[in-house]
Design a protein around this motif. Structure first.
Motif, PDB file in Angstrom:
ATOM      1  N   GLY A  28     -11.209   2.756  -4.040  1.00  0.00           N
ATOM      2  CA  GLY A  28     -10.288   2.003  -4.892  1.00  0.00           C
ATOM      3  C   GLY A  28      -9.139   1.411  -4.101  1.00  0.00           C
ATOM      4  O   GLY A  28      -8.815   0.230  -4.230  1.00  0.00           O
ATOM      5  N   ILE A  29      -8.517   2.228  -3.269  1.00  0.00           N
ATOM      6  CA  ILE A  29      -7.412   1.744  -2.437  1.00  0.00           C
ATOM      7  C   ILE A  29      -7.920   0.695  -1.461  1.00  0.00           C
ATOM      8  O   ILE A  29      -7.314  -0.361  -1.282  1.00  0.00           O
ATOM      9  N   TRP A  30      -9.046   0.976  -0.818  1.00  0.00           N
ATOM     10  CA  TRP A  30      -9.617   0.057   0.164  1.00  0.00           C
ATOM     11  C   TRP A  30      -9.892  -1.304  -0.474  1.00  0.00           C
ATOM     12  O   TRP A  30      -9.525  -2.343   0.066  1.00  0.00           O
ATOM     13  N   SER A  31     -10.518  -1.305  -1.623  1.00  0.00           N
ATOM     14  CA  SER A  31     -10.858  -2.580  -2.244  1.00  0.00           C
ATOM     15  C   SER A  31      -9.637  -3.311  -2.792  1.00  0.00           C
ATOM     16  O   SER A  31      -9.506  -4.521  -2.625  1.00  0.00           O
ATOM     17  N   ALA A  32      -8.704  -2.585  -3.420  1.00  0.00           N
ATOM     18  CA  ALA A  32      -7.521  -3.242  -3.990  1.00  0.00           C
ATOM     19  C   ALA A  32      -6.637  -3.844  -2.902  1.00  0.00           C
ATOM     20  O   ALA A  32      -6.214  -5.002  -3.006  1.00  0.00           O
ATOM     21  N   VAL A  33      -6.364  -3.078  -1.871  1.00  0.00           N
ATOM     22  CA  VAL A  33      -5.526  -3.597  -0.786  1.00  0.00           C
ATOM     23  C   VAL A  33      -6.250  -4.735  -0.072  1.00  0.00           C
ATOM     24  O   VAL A  33      -5.639  -5.751   0.278  1.00  0.00           O
ATOM     25  N   VAL A  47      -4.123 -16.913 -13.364  1.00  0.00           N
ATOM     26  CA  VAL A  47      -5.129 -15.962 -13.837  1.00  0.00           C
ATOM     27  C   VAL A  47      -5.638 -15.100 -12.675  1.00  0.00           C
ATOM     28  O   VAL A  47      -5.819 -13.882 -12.815  1.00  0.00           O
ATOM     29  N   GLN A  48      -5.851 -15.714 -11.526  1.00  0.00           N
ATOM     30  CA  GLN A  48      -6.295 -14.959 -10.364  1.00  0.00           C
ATOM     31  C   GLN A  48      -5.234 -13.964  -9.913  1.00  0.00           C
ATOM     32  O   GLN A  48      -5.553 -12.823  -9.563  1.00  0.00           O
ATOM     33  N   VAL A  49      -3.986 -14.376  -9.904  1.00  0.00           N
ATOM     34  CA  VAL A  49      -2.887 -13.474  -9.543  1.00  0.00           C
ATOM     35  C   VAL A  49      -2.852 -12.295 -10.527  1.00  0.00           C
ATOM     36  O   VAL A  49      -2.709 -11.136 -10.125  1.00  0.00           O
ATOM     37  N   GLY A  50      -3.017 -12.592 -11.807  1.00  0.00           N
ATOM     38  CA  GLY A  50      -3.064 -11.535 -12.810  1.00  0.00           C
ATOM     39  C   GLY A  50      -4.231 -10.589 -12.589  1.00  0.00           C
ATOM     40  O   GLY A  50      -4.091  -9.369 -12.751  1.00  0.00           O
ATOM     41  N   GLY A  51      -5.365 -11.123 -12.223  1.00  0.00           N
ATOM     42  CA  GLY A  51      -6.537 -10.291 -11.939  1.00  0.00           C
ATOM     43  C   GLY A  51      -6.307  -9.358 -10.768  1.00  0.00           C
ATOM     44  O   GLY A  51      -6.686  -8.178 -10.816  1.00  0.00           O
ATOM     45  N   ILE A  52      -5.687  -9.863  -9.719  1.00  0.00           N
ATOM     46  CA  ILE A  52      -5.360  -9.024  -8.566  1.00  0.00           C
ATOM     47  C   ILE A  52      -4.385  -7.928  -8.978  1.00  0.00           C
ATOM     48  O   ILE A  52      -4.536  -6.759  -8.589  1.00  0.00           O
ATOM     49  N   VAL A 103      -6.220   0.806  -9.618  1.00  0.00           N
ATOM     50  CA  VAL A 103      -6.260   1.762  -8.512  1.00  0.00           C
ATOM     51  C   VAL A 103      -5.093   2.736  -8.614  1.00  0.00           C
ATOM     52  O   VAL A 103      -5.253   3.941  -8.384  1.00  0.00           O
ATOM     53  N   ALA A 104      -3.924   2.229  -8.976  1.00  0.00           N
ATOM     54  CA  ALA A 104      -2.768   3.111  -9.154  1.00  0.00           C
ATOM     55  C   ALA A 104      -3.049   4.131 -10.254  1.00  0.00           C
ATOM     56  O   ALA A 104      -2.738   5.320 -10.118  1.00  0.00           O
ATOM     57  N   ALA A 105      -3.678   3.693 -11.345  1.00  0.00           N
ATOM     58  CA  ALA A 105      -4.025   4.612 -12.430  1.00  0.00           C
ATOM     59  C   ALA A 105      -5.016   5.664 -11.955  1.00  0.00           C
ATOM     60  O   ALA A 105      -4.901   6.842 -12.304  1.00  0.00           O
ATOM     61  N   GLY A 161      -3.568   9.227 -11.899  1.00  0.00           N
ATOM     62  CA  GLY A 161      -4.213   9.965 -12.983  1.00  0.00           C
ATOM     63  C   GLY A 161      -4.806  11.277 -12.530  1.00  0.00           C
ATOM     64  O   GLY A 161      -5.002  12.193 -13.328  1.00  0.00           O
ATOM     65  N   GLY A 162      -5.087  11.389 -11.267  1.00  0.00           N
ATOM     66  CA  GLY A 162      -5.652  12.625 -10.713  1.00  0.00           C
ATOM     67  C   GLY A 162      -4.605  13.651 -10.321  1.00  0.00           C
ATOM     68  O   GLY A 162      -4.934  14.775  -9.960  1.00  0.00           O
ATOM     69  N   MET A 163      -3.331  13.297 -10.377  1.00  0.00           N
ATOM     70  CA  MET A 163      -2.271  14.228 -10.001  1.00  0.00           C
ATOM     71  C   MET A 163      -2.068  15.260 -11.115  1.00  0.00           C
ATOM     72  O   MET A 163      -2.080  14.933 -12.283  1.00  0.00           O
ATOM     73  N   ARG A 164      -1.875  16.484 -10.714  1.00  0.00           N
ATOM     74  CA  ARG A 164      -1.649  17.545 -11.697  1.00  0.00           C
ATOM     75  C   ARG A 164      -0.447  18.352 -11.326  1.00  0.00           C
ATOM     76  O   ARG A 164      -0.082  18.620 -10.298  1.00  0.00           O
TER      77      ARG A 164
END
Length: 107
Positions: free
Chosen positions: A61-66, A86-91, A98-100, A104-107
């Motif tokens: 997720g991090i690799w692809s988003a960055v 629209v493209q900027v919004g998609g990015i 990815v942030a979620a 989301g995995g933090m406990r």
């Protein structure tokens, strides 16, 4: 160390992707070589990060988003490409997703 390997994977992938554009369909030798070396290094570094315990969903997720964000910015700044709102919004949505995943995995 896993984060450093992930950063190296991202940098290698971004370099390879830009080189893919510059290779003009693999008709230019140096950028074509950079494509092969860059993608090879990216997968080796990503594999090592995973081997050292980074969760695959988070790493990818991090690799692809960055990577998407970096390539889009490089395209606009150096390759004469344009981004629509629209493209900027998609990015932004990819990065938010990815942030979620990460938080989301933090406990």
């Amino acid at each position: 160390m896993t984060l450093l390997l992930l950063v190296a994977a991202i940098a290698s992938e971004v370099t390879a992707t830009v080189s893919l554009k510059l290779s003009e369909g693999f008709t230019k030798l140096v950028p074509s070589i950079m494509v092969v070396v860059g993608y090879g290094a990216a997968f080796i570094c990503l594999g090592q990060a995973l081997k050292r315990g980074m969760p695959v969903g988070v790493a990818y997720g991090i690799w692809s988003a960055v990577g998407v964000a970096a390539i889009a910015v490089i395209g606009v700044l150096f390759l004469n490409e344009r981004l629509s709102p629209v493209q900027v919004g998609g990015i932004a949505l990819v990065i938010a997703g990815v942030a979620a995943l990460e938080f989301g995995g933090m406990r």
